[in-house]
Design a protein around this motif. Sequence first.
Motif, mmCIF file in Angstrom:
data_model
loop_
_atom_site.group_PDB
_atom_site.id
_atom_site.type_symbol
_atom_site.label_atom_id
_atom_site.label_comp_id
_atom_site.label_asym_id
_atom_site.label_seq_id
_atom_site.Cartn_x
_atom_site.Cartn_y
_atom_site.Cartn_z
ATOM 1 N N UNK A 386 36.583 -62.178 31.174
ATOM 2 C CA UNK A 386 36.280 -63.567 30.820
ATOM 3 C C UNK A 386 36.585 -63.834 29.348
ATOM 4 N N UNK A 387 36.272 -62.872 28.488
ATOM 5 C CA UNK A 387 36.568 -63.036 27.063
ATOM 6 C C UNK A 387 38.070 -63.117 26.825
ATOM 7 N N UNK A 388 38.847 -62.352 27.605
ATOM 8 C CA UNK A 388 40.305 -62.431 27.484
ATOM 9 C C UNK A 388 40.805 -63.816 27.891
ATOM 10 N N UNK A 389 40.213 -64.372 28.946
ATOM 11 C CA UNK A 389 40.557 -65.758 29.306
ATOM 12 C C UNK A 389 40.249 -66.707 28.147
ATOM 13 N N UNK A 390 39.128 -66.472 27.503
ATOM 14 C CA UNK A 390 38.746 -67.348 26.395
ATOM 15 C C UNK A 390 39.725 -67.233 25.241
ATOM 16 N N UNK A 391 40.196 -66.010 24.945
ATOM 17 C CA UNK A 391 41.169 -65.841 23.876
ATOM 18 C C UNK A 391 42.481 -66.540 24.183
ATOM 19 N N UNK A 392 42.810 -66.626 25.463
ATOM 20 C CA UNK A 392 44.018 -67.344 25.856
ATOM 21 C C UNK A 392 43.760 -68.833 26.045
ATOM 22 N N UNK A 393 42.557 -69.284 25.630
ATOM 23 C CA UNK A 393 42.167 -70.694 25.675
ATOM 24 C C UNK A 393 42.137 -71.244 27.099
ATOM 25 N N UNK A 394 41.902 -70.339 28.058
ATOM 26 C CA UNK A 394 41.723 -70.758 29.446
ATOM 27 C C UNK A 394 40.226 -70.844 29.694
ATOM 28 N N UNK A 395 39.632 -71.942 29.252
ATOM 29 C CA UNK A 395 38.184 -72.087 29.283
ATOM 30 C C UNK A 395 37.648 -72.097 30.712
ATOM 31 N N UNK A 396 38.330 -72.776 31.604
ATOM 32 C CA UNK A 396 37.833 -72.900 32.985
ATOM 33 C C UNK A 396 37.778 -71.553 33.682
ATOM 34 N N UNK A 397 38.834 -70.728 33.511
ATOM 35 C CA UNK A 397 38.831 -69.412 34.148
ATOM 36 C C UNK A 397 37.738 -68.517 33.567
ATOM 37 N N UNK A 398 37.513 -68.637 32.262
ATOM 38 C CA UNK A 398 36.448 -67.842 31.644
ATOM 39 C C UNK A 398 35.098 -68.219 32.229
ATOM 40 N N UNK A 399 34.866 -69.516 32.394
ATOM 41 C CA UNK A 399 33.593 -69.961 32.961
ATOM 42 C C UNK A 399 33.458 -69.494 34.406
ATOM 43 N N UNK A 400 34.531 -69.605 35.193
ATOM 44 C CA UNK A 400 34.467 -69.180 36.589
ATOM 45 C C UNK A 400 34.192 -67.688 36.708
ATOM 46 N N UNK A 401 34.806 -66.911 35.847
ATOM 47 C CA UNK A 401 34.570 -65.464 35.891
ATOM 48 C C UNK A 401 33.125 -65.128 35.558
ATOM 49 N N UNK A 402 32.573 -65.799 34.567
ATOM 50 C CA UNK A 402 31.193 -65.519 34.185
ATOM 51 C C UNK A 402 30.202 -66.025 35.229
ATOM 52 N N UNK A 403 30.542 -67.095 35.935
ATOM 53 C CA UNK A 403 29.631 -67.620 36.947
ATOM 54 C C UNK A 403 29.478 -66.669 38.133
ATOM 55 N N UNK A 404 30.411 -65.728 38.286
ATOM 56 C CA UNK A 404 30.305 -64.753 39.370
ATOM 57 C C UNK A 404 29.100 -63.841 39.198
ATOM 58 N N UNK A 405 28.562 -63.753 37.982
ATOM 59 C CA UNK A 405 27.453 -62.836 37.715
ATOM 60 C C UNK A 405 26.084 -63.473 37.953
ATOM 61 N N UNK A 406 26.054 -64.717 38.418
ATOM 62 C CA UNK A 406 24.773 -65.378 38.576
ATOM 63 C C UNK A 406 23.915 -64.731 39.657
ATOM 64 N N UNK A 407 24.553 -63.996 40.583
ATOM 65 C CA UNK A 407 23.810 -63.362 41.668
ATOM 66 C C UNK A 407 23.652 -61.863 41.456
ATOM 67 N N UNK A 408 24.040 -61.369 40.274
ATOM 68 C CA UNK A 408 23.908 -59.938 39.995
ATOM 69 C C UNK A 408 22.489 -59.638 39.512
ATOM 70 N N UNK A 409 22.268 -58.394 39.110
ATOM 71 C CA UNK A 409 20.948 -58.013 38.632
ATOM 72 C C UNK A 409 20.643 -58.695 37.299
ATOM 73 N N UNK A 410 19.404 -58.558 36.864
ATOM 74 C CA UNK A 410 18.919 -59.380 35.751
ATOM 75 C C UNK A 410 19.674 -59.133 34.459
ATOM 76 N N UNK A 411 19.963 -57.859 34.119
ATOM 77 C CA UNK A 411 20.602 -57.575 32.828
ATOM 78 C C UNK A 411 22.014 -58.142 32.779
ATOM 79 N N UNK A 412 22.766 -57.969 33.871
ATOM 80 C CA UNK A 412 24.133 -58.504 33.903
ATOM 81 C C UNK A 412 24.101 -60.024 33.946
#
Length: 788
Positions: A386-412
């Motif tokens: 996701x950070x690599x997406x952000x460096x390439x200024x692909x904000x939407x892909x970075x957000x989508x990648x990070x949203x995948x972790x909403x159902x993971x365990x608490x620390x992630x």
Amino acid sequence: MMENVHLAPETDEDDLYSGYNDYNPTYDTEELENDTAFQQAVKTSHGRRPPDGVTRPMTAVRAAGFTKAALRGSAFDPLGQSRGPAPPLEARNEDSPEEKIRQLEKKVNELVEESCIANSCGDLKLALEKAKDAGRKERVLVRQREQVTSPENINLDLTYSVLFNLASQYSANEMYPEALNTYQVIVKNKMFSNAGRLKVNMGNIYLKQRNYSKAIKFYRMALDQIPSVHKEMRIKIMQNIGVTFIQTGQYSDAINSFEHIMRMAPNLKAGFNLILSYFAVGDREKMKKAFQKLIAVPLETDEDGKYISPNDDPHTNLVIEAIKNDHLRQMERERKAMAEKYIMTAAKLIAPVIETSFAVGYDWCVEVVKASQYVELANDLEINKAIMYLRQKDFNQAVETLKMFEKKDSSVKSAAATNLSFLYYLENEFSQASSYADLAVNSDRYNPSALTNKGNTVFANGDYEKAAEFYKEALRNDSSCTEALYNIGLTYKKLNRLDEALDCFLKLHAILRNSAQVLYQIANIYELMEDPSQAMEWLMQLISVVPTDSRALSKLGGLYDSEGDKSQAFQYYYESYRYFPSNIEVIEWLGAYYIDTQFCEKAIQYFERASLIQPTQVKWQLMVASCFRRSGNYQKALDTYKDIHRKFPENVECLRFLVRLCTDIGLKEVQEYATKLKRLEKMKEIREQRTKSGRDGSGGPRGRRDGSAGSDGGQNCGAGSRGERLSAQLRALPRTEEPYDSSSNKELDASYVDPLGPQIERPRTAARKRVDEDDFADEELGDDLLPE
């Protein structure tokens, strides 16, 4: 015939088999239990008593001083004191050669130890002096031994220790030629066994000197002289050879060395260097294989489960608590952290190049990591994606990648939500940033980054007190969270609690000694507290950290100017202009300074620079023409005024000076410029009359009637009042034909940018230096600057 027959006697001759059943009753063990004498001897000391009439010494008590003589009336003297004092010890001959040699050898050993201790304490100079002193005394010792004993009795171990320590201290003090010479003395001496391995140290010195060919040569010589049974040392030397090949760009040779290491004794450093070498040559497939080899390197640490108590046994719990943070556990943590660092760095390096896109490459690395012992690193790789997406200024892909972790365990989930909050905050979407900050805090209440981001969103909404509470909670969870400490300082500054803000930034300065942002904030707070001396002192520290910061230099110049120190102010303003020659406030101050000091020729270049930056502002060009006129260059001044008149034909001041100059010089164009000047002045009078009549009409009966006409009239009245206020503001501003008013001081916006946390309103500084109209009062018309 019967006379020759002898019959066996019945009684008077011995039996041939007699005596075989007879034995000594002493050996009859079957009857010992019934033997009264034997049982008594076993139970008591009866059996140890000597026969009657036989005397023997009682050895059990003789050592304590009990003898038969004591029975005859002699005194009890167990320590033998009656024999008198012991003879005196033989006096040591301090002047004997053997004793001198022994004392000198002891002194050499002490010097070597002191040299090693000084090196371990960081005092390299003292360590070298001790090593040299030990070398001098050791040479004296060798000469004395040669005079007293045969050369075979020389202590070679001591000589080796002294030379090796001296070479090590030379190397530590970066005296590489001396160190190499000392190592050569050891290596060339055939009497020193196993001295060949010291060629590794010589190779290390050549590597530090960037003499890579000699470094490789000595590494290989050391490798040839070390037996094959010393596998670990040979592997380390081969690793040095591979690193040296990488330094020289010989990646194929480096690959051969690291591949051999990964076959014989795989380790993390060799595996990582092998990936770097394959990356340098661009071999995608071998990069993948090398990454798999790196993942498969055994970590050689115990499972974390052994530090969890399996039951409620108090003794077991005490043992686990004792070993939970011991040195062995700390070493295991360090080794695991190093392995994770190598794997993460290698994955981030090869992911963009091993596949058609970096996203596919990251997916491959994630799958490999999930199938290994480092399963927990897969989530970190996803976040890095996701950070690599952000460096390439692909904000939407970075957000989508990070949203995948909403159902993971608490620390992630907390880590992903923290990054999402940060991304939305950068996009000024504070509602989304606040919601994800809440999610991060709810997933992990002890996450200082999540609490800091939540405080930032509250700060952006203007609730500074509540923001301060979040920052304080972040600091309670992690006292080293510098972002929270910096932001709480900004919050106190916003609340005008300057003492508390200063305390926060001073604490932060103790942690981040060379932080330019912190130094600026401290200086700015002292300025707000009206302590210019302290503000200047901290700005001086800021300039020592960032000597090319033009805003800090101009800020310091402004403080010196407000204190009346024009020379120091000029120095810092000039430095600011040198690093950033487009700051219009600095340019204006420098031009005014040269005019004040009667150096109008030098002021011209600054006003010309200002006219290039603001070409639509006539005042800079008028100042250039005025400087030419004041310096006596009337022709250049006339040409400049003519050029200004072509660009700004309705400028009254320019026409006035054209009329004056043409009259003085006697040019024919004077009538033309005078006609234009009269026409513009007449238009000015007409405009003033219209303005005056408009003001008078607005307060007449009609205006009152309009203002009293019901609800609509009330609205008109409000609009009229707003219009009057706007007209008053416009009238308050000087017009293009009016003289420039130097009393309208405009404050500089020369604050330092706060890159950490939310941006607060920048502090306002003292009024900047304007060019005073009195500077050009040598004529009745004046040559005043016009407003912007």
